[in-house]
Structure formats: C-alpha cells, structure tokens
Design a protein around this motif. Structure first.
Motif, mmCIF file in Angstrom:
data_model
loop_
_atom_site.group_PDB
_atom_site.id
_atom_site.type_symbol
_atom_site.label_atom_id
_atom_site.label_comp_id
_atom_site.label_asym_id
_atom_site.label_seq_id
_atom_site.Cartn_x
_atom_site.Cartn_y
_atom_site.Cartn_z
ATOM 1 N N GLY A 72 93.083 19.506 -43.515
ATOM 2 C CA GLY A 72 94.087 19.666 -42.483
ATOM 3 C C GLY A 72 94.179 21.024 -41.836
ATOM 4 O O GLY A 72 94.991 21.212 -40.933
ATOM 5 N N TYR A 73 93.359 22.000 -42.276
ATOM 6 C CA TYR A 73 93.440 23.315 -41.623
ATOM 7 C C TYR A 73 92.869 23.235 -40.210
ATOM 8 O O TYR A 73 93.450 23.736 -39.256
ATOM 9 C CB TYR A 73 92.691 24.382 -42.419
ATOM 10 C CG TYR A 73 92.623 25.702 -41.664
ATOM 11 C CD1 TYR A 73 93.741 26.529 -41.573
ATOM 12 C CD2 TYR A 73 91.468 26.082 -40.988
ATOM 13 C CE1 TYR A 73 93.701 27.712 -40.839
ATOM 14 C CE2 TYR A 73 91.413 27.262 -40.259
ATOM 15 C CZ TYR A 73 92.536 28.075 -40.183
ATOM 16 O OH TYR A 73 92.493 29.228 -39.446
ATOM 17 N N LEU A 74 91.698 22.618 -40.066
ATOM 18 C CA LEU A 74 91.080 22.470 -38.753
ATOM 19 C C LEU A 74 91.426 21.105 -38.169
ATOM 20 O O LEU A 74 91.546 20.126 -38.906
ATOM 21 C CB LEU A 74 89.555 22.600 -38.861
ATOM 22 C CG LEU A 74 89.006 23.984 -39.240
ATOM 23 C CD1 LEU A 74 87.498 23.913 -39.418
ATOM 24 C CD2 LEU A 74 89.363 25.020 -38.181
ATOM 25 N N PRO A 75 91.541 21.007 -36.859
ATOM 26 C CA PRO A 75 91.786 19.707 -36.234
ATOM 27 C C PRO A 75 90.534 18.845 -36.326
ATOM 28 O O PRO A 75 89.420 19.361 -36.452
ATOM 29 C CB PRO A 75 92.106 20.064 -34.781
ATOM 30 C CG PRO A 75 91.405 21.356 -34.553
ATOM 31 C CD PRO A 75 91.483 22.102 -35.863
ATOM 32 N N PRO A 76 90.666 17.520 -36.274
ATOM 33 C CA PRO A 76 89.479 16.660 -36.315
ATOM 34 C C PRO A 76 88.620 16.855 -35.070
ATOM 35 O O PRO A 76 89.134 16.929 -33.948
ATOM 36 C CB PRO A 76 90.069 15.238 -36.370
ATOM 37 C CG PRO A 76 91.447 15.375 -35.812
ATOM 38 C CD PRO A 76 91.930 16.741 -36.187
ATOM 39 N N HIS A 77 87.311 16.960 -35.283
ATOM 40 C CA HIS A 77 86.348 17.133 -34.184
ATOM 41 C C HIS A 77 86.787 18.222 -33.198
ATOM 42 O O HIS A 77 86.989 17.966 -32.013
ATOM 43 C CB HIS A 77 86.148 15.816 -33.439
ATOM 44 C CG HIS A 77 85.772 14.675 -34.325
ATOM 45 N ND1 HIS A 77 84.545 14.579 -34.937
ATOM 46 C CD2 HIS A 77 86.478 13.586 -34.721
ATOM 47 C CE1 HIS A 77 84.499 13.480 -35.663
ATOM 48 N NE2 HIS A 77 85.663 12.865 -35.560
ATOM 49 N N PRO A 78 86.935 19.464 -33.654
ATOM 50 C CA PRO A 78 87.412 20.529 -32.754
ATOM 51 C C PRO A 78 86.437 20.765 -31.606
ATOM 52 O O PRO A 78 85.219 20.715 -31.787
ATOM 53 C CB PRO A 78 87.495 21.754 -33.673
ATOM 54 C CG PRO A 78 86.541 21.471 -34.781
ATOM 55 C CD PRO A 78 86.605 19.988 -34.994
ATOM 56 N N LYS A 79 86.988 21.039 -30.440
ATOM 57 C CA LYS A 79 86.130 21.263 -29.264
ATOM 58 C C LYS A 79 85.285 22.519 -29.418
ATOM 59 O O LYS A 79 84.226 22.651 -28.801
ATOM 60 C CB LYS A 79 86.981 21.339 -28.002
ATOM 61 C CG LYS A 79 87.981 22.489 -27.989
ATOM 62 C CD LYS A 79 88.854 22.466 -26.740
ATOM 63 C CE LYS A 79 89.858 23.615 -26.740
ATOM 64 N NZ LYS A 79 90.772 23.577 -25.588
ATOM 65 N N GLU A 80 85.764 23.462 -30.254
ATOM 66 C CA GLU A 80 84.983 24.680 -30.498
ATOM 67 C C GLU A 80 83.648 24.344 -31.168
ATOM 68 O O GLU A 80 82.644 25.043 -30.963
ATOM 69 C CB GLU A 80 85.781 25.655 -31.370
ATOM 70 C CG GLU A 80 86.943 26.331 -30.656
ATOM 71 C CD GLU A 80 88.165 25.433 -30.516
ATOM 72 O OE1 GLU A 80 89.110 25.822 -29.812
ATOM 73 O OE2 GLU A 80 88.180 24.331 -31.122
ATOM 74 N N ALA A 81 83.625 23.285 -31.983
ATOM 75 C CA ALA A 81 82.369 22.864 -32.608
ATOM 76 C C ALA A 81 81.360 22.414 -31.549
ATOM 77 O O ALA A 81 80.156 22.673 -31.672
ATOM 78 C CB ALA A 81 82.626 21.743 -33.609
ATOM 79 N N ASP A 82 81.843 21.754 -30.514
ATOM 80 C CA ASP A 82 80.947 21.348 -29.427
ATOM 81 C C ASP A 82 80.329 22.563 -28.742
ATOM 82 O O ASP A 82 79.170 22.522 -28.317
ATOM 83 C CB ASP A 82 81.706 20.508 -28.406
ATOM 84 C CG ASP A 82 82.141 19.166 -28.962
ATOM 85 O OD1 ASP A 82 81.465 18.667 -29.880
ATOM 86 O OD2 ASP A 82 83.166 18.627 -28.499
ATOM 87 N N LEU A 83 81.099 23.646 -28.632
ATOM 88 C CA LEU A 83 80.562 24.872 -28.040
ATOM 89 C C LEU A 83 79.464 25.458 -28.926
ATOM 90 O O LEU A 83 78.468 26.002 -28.424
ATOM 91 C CB LEU A 83 81.677 25.897 -27.846
ATOM 92 C CG LEU A 83 82.772 25.521 -26.842
ATOM 93 C CD1 LEU A 83 83.864 26.592 -26.820
ATOM 94 C CD2 LEU A 83 82.186 25.338 -25.449
ATOM 95 N N VAL A 84 79.636 25.346 -30.244
ATOM 96 C CA VAL A 84 78.605 25.809 -31.168
ATOM 97 C C VAL A 84 77.318 25.018 -30.958
ATOM 98 O O VAL A 84 76.221 25.574 -30.867
ATOM 99 C CB VAL A 84 79.086 25.676 -32.629
ATOM 100 C CG1 VAL A 84 77.939 25.990 -33.597
ATOM 101 C CG2 VAL A 84 80.257 26.612 -32.886
#
Length: 426
Positions: A72-84
């Motif tokens: 629960g610390y990170l949101p599910p499928h964070p958009k920042e991961a897509d940037l990575v």
C-alpha cells in the motif's frame, strides 16, 4: 486533507497542533520516485549480504518494488513506472554496450569465442526443446514472449531480458515471474558448473605440477605471461552483468558524456523506428546503433565505458523496482511455477549439450564451463569464476566473450520467439 488527497496533492495530518505532511502512503510523484529509487538502492545493498548475492540485486529490487506496491505504500501501476519503461530503460542500454567492440572480441578471444558460439547455439536448441516439452500455453500470448526474453538472457544477460521484454511488451507480472523463476534455477546452474570445475587446477598449480595436458597450449603460454595478475586486480573489470557495480569508480565527466551520447542514440533510434513504421523495435535499433559505434569508435567509447556501465546498472535497478511496483503479486505467484519448469529444462539442456558436443568438438572442460558461464551468467559471473579458480589468462577473454552476448542476445531472442516459439503457443 481529503480534498488535497483527491486532487493528488500532499495528504496532511495534525500532530500536536502542527500540520505535517502524510508520508505513507506515497503522495504525489516524488513519493513514488522515492519509493522506486530506494527499492533499487536496497537491491544493490542486498548484494553485500549472502542472501542478496544468491538472489541478485535485480531480483531483490523487483521484490522490493512489488512489496511497496502490494503493502500500500505505492499506488497500483504508478504512472512513474511507465516513465521508467519509456525513458530510463532505453537510456541505460547504450551505456551498457559502449565496450562491445566486435572487432576486439573476435581478435582476442581465441577458441573461447568458438565455445561461446557453441553455447549460444545450444541455448537456442534447449530453449526450443523446453517449449516443445513444456509449452507455456497456460500463459497465453505471453508464453512465447517470456520464453524469448529468457533465451536472450541466457545468451547475454539482464539487459537483453529487459530489451526483449520491452520490445515484445511483456506485462510486468509475467516479467517479474520470469525473473524470479529463472534466478532460482540459475542458482542450481552455478552450483552445478562449480562442481564440475572442482577437478580442474588453477594455472599456478598446472605450472607447478607441469600438467601441460590440462588446457590447451595457448592457455598455458598466456597463463605464464599473465601470472603476475592476481584475481583481486582483475575482478573489478567484471562489471556489466546482472550483478552489482563491483567497486567501480564513476568519473562525472565520462558519465556525463556517456549519458549525452546515449540520449542522442536513443533519439536517433526512436526516430528511425518511427520512420520505418517499427515503433515497437526502437530498442532493437538503439542496440544496433550502439554496437556499430562501439566497433567504429572503440578508443573513444572505451574511455566512457566503465563510468557509463556503473551509471547504467544504477538506472537498471530503478527499472527492476518499477517492474515490481507494476506487477500483480497474485499473477506472479500463479505464473512462476510454470516458468520454473521451463527454465530448468532450458538450462539443463544447455549445459548437457555443451558438455557433450563441446567434448566431441575438442574443447577442454575449462573452456566449456567458462563459455557456458559467459552465456548464462554474463561478464560479472564468468570473471568471478575465472578469478576464483585461478584461471587468470582466461579472465579478459571471458569478459570480452560474454560482452558479445549483449550484442547477440536481443536479436536472437526476438528472432527465435517470433519465428519458432510463437507458433507453438497458437
């Protein structure tokens, strides 16, 4: 506070009349970036521990990112991961390939190069056979894709696994499951090859005992010329596999030039992929451009290679954390057992064929095991084995040979997957 949270701003909490930001769960982009980068750093730190070395920093970073998302610390499928996935991964790939000078690899590796190429062929055969014996139809269309990515990893390394996964658009959950399953089987593989190497003496022992019949004459003469080089002196050269940075120091100037060149390569590669109507092949084109430059301008890029590789390994850790943060842990747990079986068959087949065919073709056991390690493990693991066993004359050729795996792995993995493995899953 609720309105701020709904708007994506920082959540507020009052403690003793003082308004403080709520740090958990992550709030805003910087909360997500902090989580991903810390998970990547934790993966590198873990390699200082015995368990972390067994698992690899890449897998630990993936598991850490997965834990942060599922707790629960990170949101599910964070958009920042897509940037990575879209920017950091492509930027890291050229940084890892600046030392891949094809001309030098061909001229300085001798018979070990032939053994490595045999290992590449046996990897392709065993990957195909594993799909025949244990087809991954349960994974649907992702079955042949993850098999192609694992094939690329077993020829080159983690960078090829990432490149094929991104090119074929493998889901983060399947990516994480493949990494977890393969790392477990890799542990069994390394135990096996070290057991097979027990009876092979070091070069100093050979010279002391006059055992000229073990190893070929060129290895013996090279060993005599390089006997002053100790494993501890050579080992730091080993960076660039799926292990840690290995104590490498990073020059700010060289690293900055490396990033600038990598960005230009990425720009050219993405523009070409668009112009050629191949948008999903941008990483493949970026890889090809980098290999051409590394071979045409070897001296210039060699000066950037060490610092660039160190920086790339840090970027890759963030990538692995982002994969974990985007993965569905329930899907990973359902998928991993299937991939355990596939990886076991593929790696067992590779090693069995290497030992059998390699002996028939006249390679000695040392060359066979080092070539196999260069295929399956990469520069870090093969250099570690050569240093630990005292095969000092084989250390630099082993590193150069395994670097060729970076050049070949992505293309072979995608080719095998598209033309041989894909029809098996249809």
């Amino acid at each position: 506070a609720a309105a701020a949270a709904a708007a994506g701003g920082p959540c507020l909490a009052k403690v003793g009349g003082i308004t403080l930001p709520q740090l958990v769960p992550a709030s805003g982009p910087w909360g997500v970036w902090a989580g991903l980068i810390c998970a990547g750093a934790f993966g590198l730190w873990s390699e200082r521990t015995r368990l972390g070395k067994e698992l690899s920093g890449a897998l630990v970073a993936t598991l850490a990112g997965m834990a942060l998302a599922n707790l629960g610390y990170l949101p599910p499928h964070p958009k920042e991961a897509d940037l990575v996935f879209k920017y950091i991964l492509p930027l890291a790939i050229p940084l890892l390939l600046f030392s891949a000078n094809i001309a030098r690899i061909l001229s300085e590796t001798g018979t070990l190069l032939l053994a490595f190429l045999l290992g590449t062929v046996t990897t392709v055969i065993s990957s195909w056979a594993a799909m025949v014996i244990f087809p991954l139809r349960a994974l649907g269309d992702e079955g042949w894709k993850i098999a192609a990515a694992l094939t690329a990893r077993h020829i080159g390394g983690a960078v090829n696994y990432m490149a094929v996964s991104e090119t074929l658009q493998i889901s983060p959950s399947t990516f994480g499951a493949g990494l977890a399953a393969d790392d477990l089987i890799l542990t069994l593989y390394f135990v096996s090859i070290y057991s097979l190497a027990k009876s092979i003496p070091s070069e100093q022992q050979q010279q002391a005992a006059g055992a000229a019949d073990i190893g070929d004459s060129s290895s013996s003469s090279s060993g005599a010329g390089s006997s002053s080089s100790t494993p501890s002196e050579e080992a730091p050269v080993a960076g660039g596999g799926h292990g840690g940075i290995g104590g490498r120091s990073i020059s700010v100037y060289a690293a900055m030039l490396g990033v600038a060149l990598s960005a230009l390569i990425c720009y050219l590669g993405t523009q070409l992929s668009t112009a050629w109507a191949m948008p999903t092949q941008s990483i493949t084109i970026i890889t090809g451009i980098t290999l051409i430059l590394a071979s045409v301008l070897p001296k210039q890029l060699a000066a950037l290679a060490s610092s660039s590789e160190g920086l790339a390994l840090m970027l890759m850790q963030v990538f692995f954390a982002a994969v974990g943060a985007s993965a569905d842990i329930r899907l990973v747990l359902r998928t991993a057992p299937v991939l355990f079986c596939y990886s076991f068959i593929a790696l067992a087949g590779h090693l069995g064929l290497m030992l059998g065919i390699g002996k028939l073709l006249g390679f000695n056991r040392k060359e066979i095991l080092l070539a196999s390690n260069a295929n399956i493990g990469g520069p870090s693991t093969v250099a570690g084995m050569a240093a630990a066993k005292g095969w000092t004359s084989m250390l630099v050729p082993s590193i150069l040979t395994s670097t060729l795996g970076y050049a070949l792995g992505t293309f072979i993995g995608i080719g095998l997957g598209s033309y041989a493995l894909k029809p098996m899953c249809s």
